[in-house]
Design a protein around this motif. Structure first.
Motif, mmCIF file in Angstrom:
data_model
loop_
_atom_site.group_PDB
_atom_site.id
_atom_site.type_symbol
_atom_site.label_atom_id
_atom_site.label_comp_id
_atom_site.label_asym_id
_atom_site.label_seq_id
_atom_site.Cartn_x
_atom_site.Cartn_y
_atom_site.Cartn_z
ATOM 1 N N LEU A 30 19.150 -14.859 31.217
ATOM 2 C CA LEU A 30 17.910 -15.281 30.620
ATOM 3 C C LEU A 30 17.225 -16.563 30.886
ATOM 4 C CD1 LEU A 30 18.370 -13.429 27.067
ATOM 5 C CD2 LEU A 30 16.563 -12.617 29.019
ATOM 6 N N LEU A 31 18.452 -17.601 30.588
ATOM 7 C CA LEU A 31 18.079 -18.804 31.066
ATOM 8 C C LEU A 31 17.359 -19.159 32.372
ATOM 9 C CD1 LEU A 31 20.027 -22.084 30.297
ATOM 10 C CD2 LEU A 31 19.092 -21.946 32.331
ATOM 11 N N ILE A 32 18.147 -18.665 33.406
ATOM 12 C CA ILE A 32 17.656 -18.591 34.882
ATOM 13 C C ILE A 32 16.568 -17.962 35.062
ATOM 14 C CG2 ILE A 32 18.693 -18.073 37.192
ATOM 15 C CD1 ILE A 32 20.214 -20.554 36.071
ATOM 16 N N LEU A 33 16.431 -16.829 34.551
ATOM 17 C CA LEU A 33 15.213 -15.763 34.693
ATOM 18 C C LEU A 33 13.783 -16.538 34.262
ATOM 19 C CD1 LEU A 33 14.132 -13.260 35.740
ATOM 20 C CD2 LEU A 33 14.268 -12.455 33.394
ATOM 21 N N CYS A 34 14.166 -17.105 32.716
ATOM 22 C CA CYS A 34 13.031 -17.828 32.294
ATOM 23 C C CYS A 34 12.710 -18.994 33.263
ATOM 24 C CB CYS A 34 13.258 -18.186 30.956
ATOM 25 S SG CYS A 34 13.279 -16.850 29.758
ATOM 26 N N ALA A 35 13.329 -19.778 33.631
ATOM 27 C CA ALA A 35 13.199 -21.040 34.429
ATOM 28 C C ALA A 35 12.533 -20.547 35.593
ATOM 29 C CB ALA A 35 14.557 -21.732 34.684
ATOM 30 N N GLY A 36 13.158 -19.380 36.313
ATOM 31 C CA GLY A 36 12.426 -18.784 37.657
ATOM 32 C C GLY A 36 11.096 -18.460 37.221
ATOM 33 N N VAL B 293 8.859 -19.325 35.047
ATOM 34 C CA VAL B 293 7.994 -20.506 34.700
ATOM 35 C C VAL B 293 7.619 -21.208 36.340
ATOM 36 C CG1 VAL B 293 7.668 -22.609 33.608
ATOM 37 C CG2 VAL B 293 8.727 -20.566 32.447
ATOM 38 N N LEU B 294 8.903 -21.374 37.304
ATOM 39 C CA LEU B 294 8.470 -22.048 38.084
ATOM 40 C C LEU B 294 7.734 -21.263 39.065
ATOM 41 C CD1 LEU B 294 12.047 -23.512 38.668
ATOM 42 C CD2 LEU B 294 10.098 -24.967 38.386
ATOM 43 N N MET B 295 7.685 -19.919 39.001
ATOM 44 C CA MET B 295 6.919 -19.138 40.011
ATOM 45 C C MET B 295 5.326 -19.068 39.276
ATOM 46 S SD MET B 295 8.134 -18.514 42.673
ATOM 47 C CE MET B 295 7.144 -17.162 43.416
ATOM 48 N N GLN B 296 5.198 -19.353 38.249
ATOM 49 C CA GLN B 296 3.741 -19.400 37.774
ATOM 50 C C GLN B 296 2.659 -20.155 38.589
ATOM 51 O OE1 GLN B 296 2.941 -21.714 34.625
ATOM 52 N NE2 GLN B 296 0.653 -21.190 34.616
ATOM 53 N N ARG B 297 1.841 -19.312 39.136
ATOM 54 C CA ARG B 297 0.894 -19.892 40.109
ATOM 55 C C ARG B 297 0.133 -20.923 39.579
ATOM 56 N NH1 ARG B 297 3.000 -18.721 44.580
ATOM 57 N NH2 ARG B 297 3.775 -16.415 44.192
ATOM 58 N N PRO B 298 -0.315 -21.833 40.377
ATOM 59 C CA PRO B 298 -1.274 -23.119 39.790
ATOM 60 C C PRO B 298 -2.500 -22.436 39.164
ATOM 61 C CG PRO B 298 -0.578 -23.340 42.116
ATOM 62 C CD PRO B 298 -0.171 -22.001 41.904
ATOM 63 N N ALA B 299 -2.873 -23.243 38.518
ATOM 64 C CA ALA B 299 -4.173 -22.805 37.472
ATOM 65 C C ALA B 299 -5.335 -22.980 38.282
ATOM 66 C CB ALA B 299 -4.177 -23.389 36.087
#
Lengths: 342, 176
Positions: free
Chosen positions: A282-288, A290-296
């Motif tokens: 869950l830690l790794i998935l959540c970090a991933g 968030v990192l893959m969230q597209r720029p606003a």
């Protein structure tokens, strides 16, 4: 807005109960009296409990052998959770006061653990509680023991402490040929519901023995003993069963104290590696994620202030747009100041 | 000698305090109020909370009575705190990579704070039997089979690697 917020905060503050005790208890543990002053919010604010607190011990206490000590608590009138915490102590100094400090060894506490502080719920109808410990006695001599209780109050405003008097226990050296349980024998203190329990009694100076059991405070029932073993019946409900042995040998006959066995629901179990793996995944998935969230999109950005670096007197670098300067201007200035490559 | 329980109290207060500060700062970012440093404060407080979280988890394990994870409350505490740690880690790395603060970013920060607050509340229920979040089904643990956790782990690693590659490509092409 501020007024509404102040009203909301005031309501939340008023909704809290004013209590200097912990209605949910502190949990069984090895504790000094008043938990070293921190069981309740402030030991100095404790009221004196009106409960009657008495310590009951066996008549003959032999050095190195097992014995039981009971604290009887009547009329505590505790909080709505009905929790009463009891301490078994070796003095009333508030420090270095656990039974172990005077050589006593706790074999079983009233809840089947090995704590000198335990919590039980006082029945509303009678408001009477008995806390029984099984102890291995220290070396021969005079050894004081006392009981103390902690509880809240119905109104919740005051936390109470009560103490018994200090009882001097005369621990005697056992006669050499005294029939006894061997020093290695430690009676089981708890079992799960639906579980049959077979106990092998280890004895010394014993020619024969019989065993009886009872439900807490009930009539004793004889148990069959085969090859030094006896089996207690299956527990169908959570509760306490007590047993004792009548030992016969060359020396004077001995009856052991009533040993308590607490029956409880099997505890919750989980395969720990599976849970740990899931947590890490869950830690790794959540970090991933968030990192893959597209720029606003620019209009969704929350910056309310201009972070564009000041433009130097020679102007922005040749070929740069203003947008590039907004984003990378500070890096350009830092590199320029540090003498690094642009 | 300080007991694990005392260390746990200190580390959880640090963690909860830091996360609360981060949550409030993210909230100020969303509503556009407060000082200009709110964005920095939010992320630095988040980092502080992240540093204190492992100490809180380890001391919590040692302070819990009994053997290991023998309560669904403890299992939920572990899963919630790991999820919050993952979200926070992602936010901080993203911020250090120069991402602009948007509503989603700030919202995730507040979710991470909420998860840590819930974790702390469950801790209160475990230790003292009291909680404000009485309506949450805290005795229910969503436990995946191992293979599902492995798939999630691989998926997470792929996302992290992909985002890192994309960030490097973007950095090379953007800087003049």
């Amino acid at each position: 807005m501020r007024f509404k917020l102040a009203i909301l905060l005031s309501i939340l503050l008023l909704a809290s109960t004013l209590s200097s005790a912990n209605p949910g208890g502190e949990g069984d543990e090895i504790r000094s009296m008043e938990c070293g002053g921190s069981c309740h919010g402030d030991a100095g604010q404790n009221g004196i409990s009106s409960a009657s607190i008495e310590l009951e011990t066996s008549t003959d206490v032999w050095a190195g052998l097992l014995t039981t000590v009971t604290i009887h608590v009547n009329g505590s009138d505790p909080s709505s959770s009905r929790l009463v915490g009891a301490f078994l102590l070796s003095n009333d100094q508030g420090a270095k006061d656990t039974p172990a400090h005077d050589g006593w060894q706790i074999i079983a506490d009233p809840n089947g653990g090995v704590s000198n502080y335990v919590e039980l719920e006082s029945p509303r109808a009678t408001d009477e509680l008995s806390f029984t410990w099984t102890l291995r006695a220290p070396a021969a001599g005079q050894h004081p023991l006392m009981g103390a209780v902690h509880h809240g109050s119905e109104s919740g405003g005051v936390a109470y402490i009560g103490k018994s008097s200090l009882n001097q226990i005369s621990v005697m050296e056992p006669p050499e040929n005294l029939p006894r349980l061997s020093a290695e024998f430690s009676p089981p203190a708890k079992r799960d519901l639906g579980e049959e329990l077979t106990i092998t009694l280890q004895t010394e100076n014993v020619d024969s023995f019989s065993v009886e059991y009872r439900l807490e405070g009930g009539t004793p029932i004889d148990l069959a003993v085969t090859d030094g073993k006896f089996t207690l019946p299956i527990a169908v409900n959570a509760g306490v069963i007590e047993w004792r042995a009548l030992l016969e040998g060359e020396g004077p006959d001995q009856t052991t104290p009533w040993f308590r066995i607490v029956s409880q629901e099997p505890g919750w179990q989980v395969e720990e590696p599976t849970l740990m793996l899931q947590g890490f995944a869950l830690l790794i998935l959540c970090a991933g994620l968030v990192l893959m969230q597209r720029p606003a999109s620019p209009e969704d950005e929350l910056k309310q202030y201009d972070q564009t670096p000041l433009i130097p007197t020679e102007g922005i670098p040749v070929g740069w747009t203003m947008e590039q300067w907004q984003h990378f201007g500070q890096q350009y200035l830092d590199d320029l100041a540090g003498g690094g490559p642009i | 000698m300080i007991s694990a329980g005392t260390i746990h109290v200190i580390s959880t207060e640090l963690t909860v305090g830091m996360f609360a500060l981060a949550g409030i700062s993210f909230l100020l970012c969303v509503i556009g109020k407060g000082p200009e440093v709110r964005e920095s404060v939010a992320h630095w407080a988040l980092l502080g909370g992240l540093l204190a979280t492992p100490l809180a988890i380890i001391s919590g394990f040692n302070a819990a009575p009994g053997d290991g994870l023998d309560s669904p409350l403890l299992a939920n505490k572990l899963l919630l705190s790991m999820t919050a740690t993952g979200l926070s880690l992602g936010l901080i790395i993203k911020w250090k990579r120069g991402a602009e603060l948007d509503r989603v970013h700030a919202g995730i920060g507040m979710i991470a704070t909420g998860l840590i607050m819930t974790t702390a509340s469950i801790g209160g229920e475990f230790a003292r039997g009291e909680t404000l979040l009485f309506f949450l089904p805290k005795d229910l643990v969503f436990l995946f089979p191992k293979w599902a956790s492995v798939i999630i782990l691989i998926l997470g690693l792929i996302l992290i690697i992909k985002s890192t590659i994309e960030h490097r490509i973007r950095s090379r092409t953007s800087v003049p």
